[in-house]
Design an enzyme around this catalytic site. Structure first.
Site, PDB file in Angstrom:
ATOM      1  N   SER A 105     -30.528  90.277 -19.414  1.00 44.02           N
ATOM      2  CA  SER A 105     -29.328  90.749 -18.701  1.00 44.02           C
ATOM      3  C   SER A 105     -28.137  89.811 -18.915  1.00 44.02           C
ATOM      4  O   SER A 105     -26.993  90.266 -18.905  1.00 44.02           O
ATOM      5  CB  SER A 105     -29.616  90.936 -17.205  1.00 44.02           C
ATOM      6  OG  SER A 105     -29.828  89.705 -16.569  1.00 44.02           O
ATOM      7  N   MET A 119     -37.315  81.424 -22.741  1.00 46.53           N
ATOM      8  CA  MET A 119     -38.237  80.673 -21.897  1.00 46.53           C
ATOM      9  C   MET A 119     -39.225  79.835 -22.708  1.00 46.53           C
ATOM     10  O   MET A 119     -40.435  79.968 -22.576  1.00 46.53           O
ATOM     11  CB  MET A 119     -38.976  81.638 -20.959  1.00 46.53           C
ATOM     12  CG  MET A 119     -38.045  82.474 -20.107  1.00 46.53           C
ATOM     13  SD  MET A 119     -36.848  81.505 -19.153  1.00 46.53           S
ATOM     14  CE  MET A 119     -37.825  81.160 -17.711  1.00 46.53           C
ATOM     15  N   ARG A 120     -38.667  78.973 -23.546  1.00 53.80           N
ATOM     16  CA  ARG A 120     -39.539  78.058 -24.288  1.00 53.80           C
ATOM     17  C   ARG A 120     -38.988  76.646 -24.217  1.00 53.80           C
ATOM     18  O   ARG A 120     -37.775  76.440 -24.236  1.00 53.80           O
ATOM     19  CB  ARG A 120     -39.628  78.481 -25.764  1.00 53.80           C
ATOM     20  CG  ARG A 120     -40.518  79.672 -25.978  1.00 53.80           C
ATOM     21  CD  ARG A 120     -40.846  79.866 -27.423  1.00 53.80           C
ATOM     22  NE  ARG A 120     -41.417  78.704 -28.077  1.00 53.80           N
ATOM     23  CZ  ARG A 120     -42.703  78.405 -28.098  1.00 53.80           C
ATOM     24  NH1 ARG A 120     -43.577  79.163 -27.491  1.00 53.80           N
ATOM     25  NH2 ARG A 120     -43.131  77.333 -28.740  1.00 53.80           N
ATOM     26  N   ILE A 121     -39.929  75.711 -24.138  1.00 54.01           N
ATOM     27  CA  ILE A 121     -39.524  74.312 -24.224  1.00 54.01           C
ATOM     28  C   ILE A 121     -39.299  74.022 -25.704  1.00 54.01           C
ATOM     29  O   ILE A 121     -40.127  74.379 -26.541  1.00 54.01           O
ATOM     30  CB  ILE A 121     -40.645  73.405 -23.676  1.00 54.01           C
ATOM     31  CG1 ILE A 121     -40.946  73.865 -22.253  1.00 54.01           C
ATOM     32  CG2 ILE A 121     -40.285  71.929 -23.821  1.00 54.01           C
ATOM     33  CD1 ILE A 121     -41.074  72.830 -21.215  1.00 54.01           C
ATOM     34  N   LEU A 122     -38.166  73.403 -26.004  1.00 59.63           N
ATOM     35  CA  LEU A 122     -37.812  73.178 -27.408  1.00 59.63           C
ATOM     36  C   LEU A 122     -38.061  71.721 -27.794  1.00 59.63           C
ATOM     37  O   LEU A 122     -37.910  70.819 -26.965  1.00 59.63           O
ATOM     38  CB  LEU A 122     -36.338  73.540 -27.609  1.00 59.63           C
ATOM     39  CG  LEU A 122     -36.037  75.018 -27.323  1.00 59.63           C
ATOM     40  CD1 LEU A 122     -34.549  75.239 -27.072  1.00 59.63           C
ATOM     41  CD2 LEU A 122     -36.523  75.887 -28.477  1.00 59.63           C
ATOM     42  N   HIS A 138     -29.063  77.982 -16.375  1.00 59.54           N
ATOM     43  CA  HIS A 138     -30.213  77.659 -15.521  1.00 59.54           C
ATOM     44  C   HIS A 138     -29.913  78.139 -14.111  1.00 59.54           C
ATOM     45  O   HIS A 138     -28.811  77.898 -13.597  1.00 59.54           O
ATOM     46  CB  HIS A 138     -30.459  76.141 -15.541  1.00 59.54           C
ATOM     47  CG  HIS A 138     -31.634  75.739 -14.705  1.00 59.54           C
ATOM     48  ND1 HIS A 138     -32.937  75.915 -15.129  1.00 59.54           N
ATOM     49  CD2 HIS A 138     -31.700  75.219 -13.464  1.00 59.54           C
ATOM     50  CE1 HIS A 138     -33.759  75.499 -14.175  1.00 59.54           C
ATOM     51  NE2 HIS A 138     -33.033  75.070 -13.155  1.00 59.54           N
ATOM     52  N   ASP A 198     -33.329  70.735 -18.805  1.00 65.13           N
ATOM     53  CA  ASP A 198     -32.328  71.094 -17.786  1.00 65.13           C
ATOM     54  C   ASP A 198     -31.453  69.904 -17.397  1.00 65.13           C
ATOM     55  O   ASP A 198     -30.924  69.846 -16.278  1.00 65.13           O
ATOM     56  CB  ASP A 198     -32.999  71.687 -16.525  1.00 65.13           C
ATOM     57  CG  ASP A 198     -33.834  72.922 -16.837  1.00 65.13           C
ATOM     58  OD1 ASP A 198     -33.436  73.674 -17.735  1.00 65.13           O
ATOM     59  OD2 ASP A 198     -34.879  73.123 -16.187  1.00 65.13           O
ATOM     60  N   GLN A 205     -23.913  86.270 -10.171  1.00 65.15           N
ATOM     61  CA  GLN A 205     -22.953  85.221 -10.557  1.00 65.15           C
ATOM     62  C   GLN A 205     -23.197  84.735 -11.984  1.00 65.15           C
ATOM     63  O   GLN A 205     -22.261  84.383 -12.695  1.00 65.15           O
ATOM     64  CB  GLN A 205     -23.009  84.051  -9.579  1.00 65.15           C
ATOM     65  CG  GLN A 205     -22.521  84.392  -8.186  1.00 65.15           C
ATOM     66  CD  GLN A 205     -21.136  85.033  -8.214  1.00 65.15           C
ATOM     67  OE1 GLN A 205     -20.235  84.587  -8.911  1.00 65.15           O
ATOM     68  NE2 GLN A 205     -20.978  86.110  -7.467  1.00 65.15           N
TER      69      GLN A 205
END
Ligand code: GAR
Length: 210
Positions: A13, A90-93, A109, A145, A173
């Site tokens: 979205s 949704m992946r840790i890079l 986030h 994050d 928002q």
């Protein structure tokens, strides 16, 4: 003309809000591709309908994070991106991947960072008893994050909120905030400084009224 690549994993979205703003505001940019790590990401259908090139680079086809990120980087770089947008990716890079795109990869986030990093941010906010919550757009750095904050949007936490009602209020928002920040990029109003900070043009910094 800036080249933009958007990465998603699911609903998409935020990507949709960015595509709509791109069309509405006629940004001087190219939306080169929407790339997902999951073939079943619902957002891919919207991008296709909009005539944007879509690709799936599935993490399931690679034995480890390192090799996946190398393949993903190769796919992204085909479009020579000036900006890589993580929109619910949704992946840790890996650090190598993140450092390679330093200053040209951003993420949204669903919390007011540096509070409530990681997952289940709305639950974390309710449990902590905070009165305001929100979303943050930041440059991506190896610290999860933890990259420099570009902009934030704030919402109240109401007495009867549960995770879902709060998530809905924040998401509304997010859909205003993320396109706005991307628009600033296109206009060169956001910079990543040599010392790794986010710098905003004065007029956009002063326009953060929400
Ligand atoms: C959004 O709420 C975004 O902030 C969050 O996932 C959702 C994706 O929704 N991202 C993260 O939690 C990243 N750690 P969308 O696919 O509909 O844009």
């Amino acid at each position: 003309m800036k080249n933009i690549v958007i990465l998603i994993s699911g609903r998409g979205s935020n990507m949709e809000a960015i595509v709509r703003a791109f069309r509405r505001e006629k940004w001087a940019a190219r939306l080169c591709a929407v790339i997902s790590n999951r073939a079943d990401a619902a957002g891919l259908a919207f991008a296709e309908k909009e005539g944007i090139l879509t690709r799936v680079v599935s993490h399931k086809d690679y034995p480890d994070r390192q090799s996946y990120d190398v393949a993903l980087q190769k796919a992204i770089d085909e479009y020579h991106p000036d900006l890589v947008i993580l929109a619910g990716f949704m992946r840790i890079l890996t650090d190598g991947f993140v450092n390679y795109y330093a200053g040209r990869m951003i993420n949204i986030h669903p919390s007011l960072l540096p509070g409530f990093k990681g997952l289940h941010t709305h639950r974390q906010a309710i449990e902590a008893g905070v009165r305001v919550h929100g979303a943050t757009v930041h440059f991506v750095t190896p610290e999860l994050d933890g990259g420099p904050i570009i902009a934030q949007a704030v919402v109240p936490v109401l007495p009867d909120d549960d995770e879902d009602s709060l998530a809905d209020r924040v998401l509304e928002q997010e859909h205003r905030l993320y396109p706005r920040v991307v628009g600033w990029f296109v206009e060169d109003k956001v910079a990543y400084t040599r010392d790794g900070k986010a710098r905003l043009a004065e007029d956009v910094a002063a326009s953060l009224d929400f």
